[in-house]
Design a protein around this motif. Structure first.
Motif, short mmCIF file in Angstrom:
data_model
loop_
_atom_site.label_atom_id
_atom_site.label_comp_id
_atom_site.label_asym_id
_atom_site.label_seq_id
_atom_site.Cartn_x
_atom_site.Cartn_y
_atom_site.Cartn_z
N ALA A 205 -35.86 30.42 8.29
CA ALA A 205 -36.82 29.64 9.06
C ALA A 205 -36.39 28.18 9.13
O ALA A 205 -36.51 27.52 10.17
CB ALA A 205 -38.21 29.75 8.45
N ASN A 206 -35.85 27.65 8.01
CA ASN A 206 -35.41 26.27 8.00
C ASN A 206 -34.18 26.08 8.86
O ASN A 206 -34.02 25.06 9.53
CB ASN A 206 -35.13 25.83 6.56
CG ASN A 206 -35.38 24.35 6.37
OD1 ASN A 206 -36.32 23.80 6.90
ND2 ASN A 206 -34.52 23.71 5.61
N ASP A 207 -33.27 27.07 8.87
CA ASP A 207 -32.10 27.01 9.74
C ASP A 207 -32.52 26.97 11.20
O ASP A 207 -31.95 26.23 12.00
CB ASP A 207 -31.21 28.23 9.51
CG ASP A 207 -30.53 28.20 8.14
OD1 ASP A 207 -30.48 27.11 7.54
OD2 ASP A 207 -30.06 29.26 7.69
N ALA A 208 -33.53 27.76 11.55
CA ALA A 208 -34.02 27.78 12.94
C ALA A 208 -34.63 26.43 13.30
O ALA A 208 -34.46 25.94 14.42
CB ALA A 208 -35.05 28.89 13.11
N ARG A 209 -35.32 25.81 12.35
CA ARG A 209 -35.91 24.50 12.62
C ARG A 209 -34.83 23.45 12.83
O ARG A 209 -34.95 22.60 13.73
CB ARG A 209 -36.82 24.10 11.45
CG ARG A 209 -37.53 22.76 11.66
CD ARG A 209 -38.29 22.34 10.43
NE ARG A 209 -38.76 20.97 10.57
CZ ARG A 209 -39.14 20.19 9.57
NH1 ARG A 209 -39.14 20.69 8.34
NH2 ARG A 209 -39.54 18.96 9.77
N LEU A 210 -33.77 23.51 12.02
CA LEU A 210 -32.67 22.56 12.20
C LEU A 210 -32.05 22.73 13.58
O LEU A 210 -31.73 21.74 14.25
CB LEU A 210 -31.62 22.77 11.11
CG LEU A 210 -30.33 21.92 11.23
CD1 LEU A 210 -30.66 20.44 11.25
CD2 LEU A 210 -29.37 22.24 10.10
N GLN A 211 -31.86 23.97 14.03
CA GLN A 211 -31.31 24.20 15.36
C GLN A 211 -32.19 23.59 16.44
O GLN A 211 -31.70 23.01 17.42
CB GLN A 211 -31.13 25.70 15.60
CG GLN A 211 -30.02 26.35 14.77
CD GLN A 211 -28.66 25.75 15.06
OE1 GLN A 211 -28.32 25.46 16.20
NE2 GLN A 211 -27.87 25.54 14.01
N ARG A 212 -33.51 23.70 16.26
CA ARG A 212 -34.44 23.13 17.26
C ARG A 212 -34.39 21.61 17.27
O ARG A 212 -34.48 20.98 18.33
CB ARG A 212 -35.87 23.59 16.96
CG ARG A 212 -36.16 25.05 17.23
CD ARG A 212 -37.66 25.30 17.27
NE ARG A 212 -38.33 24.86 16.06
CZ ARG A 212 -38.50 25.61 14.97
NH1 ARG A 212 -38.02 26.84 14.95
NH2 ARG A 212 -39.14 25.14 13.91
#
Length: 318
Positions: A205-212
């Motif tokens: 979930a944190n990786d996805a947030r960084l991508q966003r």
């Protein structure tokens, strides 16, 4: 004012196609297509016969401006991405200093901002030299004042040092840069950074947030640097990017409404992401292509991921 006195870059002549790396990196056919067609990473540089010491020395010995000026070098900063680049007790930084006749200089590593550590090292070098001048040490404001040497470059010696998720592939290479506190050329006008410790997590979930948040966060810090320099993006002749991949910078150009042909992307398809050396390699390419004329302003940008995320930007006047 912090200035780049001279830059030297070594990129290995041997290029390895991304398809050749599929086996060692465990890449699927789809991942290979992702890197080549989507990210624009066709091949990366490798120097299998060169140690880390060799890479750094090849860059440093290409720095003609250092010859005869070794006595002026007060600091040597090694900007790197990885916390560990060699087995104990091997210390290539001090070996390089001894070989270059810089055993008298204070040498240390800058690594906690990953691939953004190169820009941090420039800022630190300028601050250290300026503080020495303010303290009344030798060379105050003179043409023969003290210098700092910044080294960068690493070996792609583990899987983690060869690839970052499905985002980029690291290439080998190195750079060497002389910095002064009072130079007249390639003067640093402003530096801005944003350390995001909340991204220090292994959760998906944190990786996805960084991508966003990756591109908006980088755009924000670039605008902060421009504001601090008293210029706008329209005043910028070229952008020197970190060589993460082509699609990231295509989208950054759309977000910033900045012409893609004014971002130096030449090295991404053939060299990959050369850790902290990207900005210096792209500077050299910009000079070789005649993209920078005296008085031109340019912007360097980098993102470091690992132990959080660091977004950084620096504005220069050529």
């Amino acid at each position: 004012m912090t200035a780049l006195e001279a830059v030297s870059v070594y990129l290995p002549p041997t290029r390895v196609p991304v398809e050749t790396l599929a086996g060692p990196l465990g890449l699927t056919d789809m991942q290979v297509k992702l890197f080549r067609r989507f990210h624009g990473l066709r091949e990366v540089g490798r120097d299998p016969d060169a140690s880390l010491y060799d890479l750094l020395m090849k860059a440093a010995t290409g720095l003609g401006a250092l010859r005869g000026q070794e006595h002026r070098v007060r600091y040597v900063l090694y900007a790197r991405t990885m916390p560990v680049v060699g087995p104990y007790p091997v210390n290539p930084l001090h070996e390089v200093c001894r070989a270059l006749g810089l055993g008298h200089a204070l040498a240390f590593t800058v690594t906690h901002q990953s691939c953004a550590s190169g820009l941090l090292a420039i800022d630190m070098a300028g601050r250290l030299l300026a503080a020495d001048e303010a303290a009344g040490q030798d060379g105050q404001g003179s043409a023969a004042g003290p210098l700092a040497l910044i080294l960068s470059g690493e070996k792609a010696f583990t899987r983690e040092a060869q690839m970052f998720a499905d985002t980029t592939i690291f290439g080998e290479g190195a750079s060497a840069c002389l910095v002064s506190a009072f130079g007249a050329r390639d003067r640093m006008l402003a530096y801005a950074s944003n350390v995001r410790g909340e991204f220090d997590s292994d959760t998906g979930a944190n990786d996805a947030r960084l991508q966003r948040e990756y591109r908006p966060s980088l755009a924000e810090v670039m605008r902060r640097a421009l504001d601090a320099a008293g210029v706008t993006l329209d005043d910028i002749r070229v952008v020197l990017p970190h060589n993460v991949n082509l699609v990231t910078w295509q989208r950054m150009c759309l977000l910033l409404e900045f012409p893609r042909d004014r971002v130096v992307l030449d090295n991404i398809p053939t060299s990959g992401h050369v850790f902290c050396a990207d900005v210096f390699a792209n500077y050299q390419t910009a000079c070789e292509r005649g993209l920078l004329q005296p008085g031109d302003r340019y912007l360097a940008a980098a993102v470091g991921a690992g132990g959080g995320a660091t977004f950084a930007a620096m504005v220069f006047e050529h």
